[in-house]
Scaffold this active site. Structure first.
Site, PDB file in Angstrom:
ATOM      1  N   HIS A  96      24.604 -22.140  11.376  1.00  0.00           N
ATOM      2  CA  HIS A  96      23.651 -21.646  10.535  1.00  0.00           C
ATOM      3  C   HIS A  96      23.127 -20.198  10.897  1.00  0.00           C
ATOM      4  O   HIS A  96      22.988 -19.731  12.044  1.00  0.00           O
ATOM      5  CB  HIS A  96      22.274 -22.654  10.786  1.00  0.00           C
ATOM      6  CG  HIS A  96      21.253 -21.902   9.770  1.00  0.00           C
ATOM      7  ND1 HIS A  96      21.215 -22.117   8.461  1.00  0.00           N
ATOM      8  CD2 HIS A  96      20.097 -21.276   9.961  1.00  0.00           C
ATOM      9  CE1 HIS A  96      20.080 -21.682   7.603  1.00  0.00           C
ATOM     10  NE2 HIS A  96      19.240 -21.193   8.781  1.00  0.00           N
ATOM     11  N   ALA A 136      20.797 -29.942  13.882  1.00  0.00           N
ATOM     12  CA  ALA A 136      20.728 -29.100  14.851  1.00  0.00           C
ATOM     13  C   ALA A 136      20.534 -27.459  14.499  1.00  0.00           C
ATOM     14  O   ALA A 136      21.226 -27.144  13.393  1.00  0.00           O
ATOM     15  CB  ALA A 136      22.153 -28.999  15.575  1.00  0.00           C
ATOM     16  N   ILE A 138      21.249 -24.719  15.473  1.00  0.00           N
ATOM     17  CA  ILE A 138      22.137 -23.760  15.402  1.00  0.00           C
ATOM     18  C   ILE A 138      23.453 -24.351  14.656  1.00  0.00           C
ATOM     19  O   ILE A 138      24.427 -23.419  14.578  1.00  0.00           O
ATOM     20  CB  ILE A 138      22.737 -23.595  17.153  1.00  0.00           C
ATOM     21  CG1 ILE A 138      23.469 -22.145  17.420  1.00  0.00           C
ATOM     22  CG2 ILE A 138      23.574 -24.969  17.437  1.00  0.00           C
ATOM     23  CD1 ILE A 138      23.727 -22.003  18.769  1.00  0.00           C
ATOM     24  N   GLU A 139      23.732 -25.669  14.021  1.00  0.00           N
ATOM     25  CA  GLU A 139      24.609 -26.113  13.094  1.00  0.00           C
ATOM     26  C   GLU A 139      24.334 -25.937  12.099  1.00  0.00           C
ATOM     27  O   GLU A 139      24.308 -24.878  11.379  1.00  0.00           O
ATOM     28  CB  GLU A 139      25.027 -27.201  13.717  1.00  0.00           C
ATOM     29  CG  GLU A 139      25.591 -27.182  15.158  1.00  0.00           C
ATOM     30  CD  GLU A 139      26.297 -28.545  15.707  1.00  0.00           C
ATOM     31  OE1 GLU A 139      27.234 -29.001  15.121  1.00  0.00           O
ATOM     32  OE2 GLU A 139      25.732 -29.162  16.770  1.00  0.00           O
ATOM     33  N   MET A 140      23.963 -27.115  11.315  1.00  0.00           N
ATOM     34  CA  MET A 140      23.457 -27.128   9.884  1.00  0.00           C
ATOM     35  C   MET A 140      22.024 -26.868   9.545  1.00  0.00           C
ATOM     36  O   MET A 140      21.548 -26.626   8.286  1.00  0.00           O
ATOM     37  CB  MET A 140      24.170 -28.364   9.291  1.00  0.00           C
ATOM     38  CG  MET A 140      25.587 -28.505   9.442  1.00  0.00           C
ATOM     39  SD  MET A 140      26.181 -30.092   9.003  1.00  0.00           S
ATOM     40  CE  MET A 140      25.912 -30.307   7.127  1.00  0.00           C
TER      41      MET A 140
END
Length: 329
Positions: A96, A136, A138-140
């Site tokens: 993201h 998360a 830092i992810e989605m």
């Protein structure tokens, strides 16, 4: 599992060092069949998550659905790209808002055979793992309640959840998302590699060099950790690869023996899933083999043996699942 891994590490190291004293070549390779297992077409299926066609189809749609991310552009398939061995082939995952993660993206191919998920094993099963990347930051970066609400806005998804979970009064919910994603991921198996064909009796399926590499792989003790149908023991072993400061499993357990410990990665399709190790700092199989020999066996392998083992690792590439990427609603 963690304590078991700690106890095993000493035994594995001792066995491997003994085996590493020499790696003789053998003309008769049949004796090595006992060290390997062909990978089944379907992994073990938990009793609470039957793999119905409707559930698998829903899971496939969710795997490719970017609208369950905060940006609306990141899906599971962004990092686990089918065209790239279900990885992203970059050292560390990008999520993201362009954030760079700490770890390399592991493949989800054959993940139904793993006894632990993620590099640090913070999830035991595919069901436990499924929703973590969605939430998360830092992810989605999508709160799971928001993801559920977004899916419910589409008639097609309401119908698909009803079909996948008949009789459920509230089918569009996070638990069912996890079940569907896990069911789909269990279809991502890769049988039919040259090794599998050789294990089934096709003597010509592997080249002479690949067979020499197989013998060296066994004699050097690599099978101590890379075992079972997916060629991973799903346990955790301490290793510091070039450029890594990651504490690994220690972040999850706080146990000193888990410092810099990471789950044994699968070697199935390893020729497709570069770069290697938890931080993706190793670009080639040749270098990865040398790092493992130095870290785990404390030996420097001859160039010819490295080439033979690399040839064997290329014999672990199976049939990649073939399906049509879904047209999303």
């Amino acid at each position: 599992m963690t304590r078991m891994a700690g106890r095993l590490r000493g035994a594995i190291g001792a066995v491997a060092l003994v085996l590493a004293a020499s790696a003789p070549a053998f003309a008769d390779y049949a004796q090595y069949r006992e060290f390997f297992e062909p990978i089944p077409a379907i992994p073990p299926i938990p009793a609470h998550n039957s793999m119905t066609p409707e559930k698998i189809e829903l899971g496939k749609f969710l795997f490719f659905e970017p609208r369950i991310s905060a940006s609306g552009v990141i899906s599971c398939a962004t990092c686990h790209n089918p065209a790239l061995g279900y990885t992203d082939r970059i050292p560390r995952a990008t999520g993201h808002d362009g954030q760079i993660g700490e770890r390399n993206t592991p493949t989800v191919l054959n993940s139904g055979f793993f006894g632990a998920q993620f590099w640090d094993g913070r999830a035991d099963t595919l069901e436990d793992q499924a929703l973590g990347p969605i939430e998360a930051e830092i992810e989605m970066a999508m709160p799971i309640g928001d993801a559920v609400q977004r899916l419910g806005e589409f008639v097609m998804y309401r119908e698909m959840f009803d079909a996948a979970f008949p009789g459920d009064e509230d089918p569009i919910r996070d638990e069912n998302m996890a079940l569907a994603l896990a069911a789909f991921q269990r279809t991502l198996t890769t049988p039919g590699s040259p090794l599998d064909l050789w294990l089934a009796g096709d003597e010509g399926a592997m080249s002479e060099q690949q067979k020499r590499g197989m013998a060296a792989f066994v004699e050097r003790g690599c099978v101590a950790c890379h075992s079972g149908p997916a060629l991973t023991d799903s346990l955790f072993h301490s290793i510091q690869v070039p450029g890594s400061t990651d504490m690994g499993r220690f972040v999850v357990t706080g146990e000193e023996f888990d410092r810099h410990a990471f789950k044994t990665p699968t070697l199935r399709n390893v020729a497709l899933t570069y770069p290697y190790f938890n931080n993706g700092n190793v670009a080639t199989l040749d270098e990865a083999i040398r790092v493992m020999a130095q870290e785990m066996l404390a030996v420097e392998l001859p160039d010819e043996e490295v080439a033979d083992i690399e040839a064997f690792l290329n014999a672990l590439t199976g049939r990649i699942p073939d399906f049509r990427v879904p047209s999303l609603p």
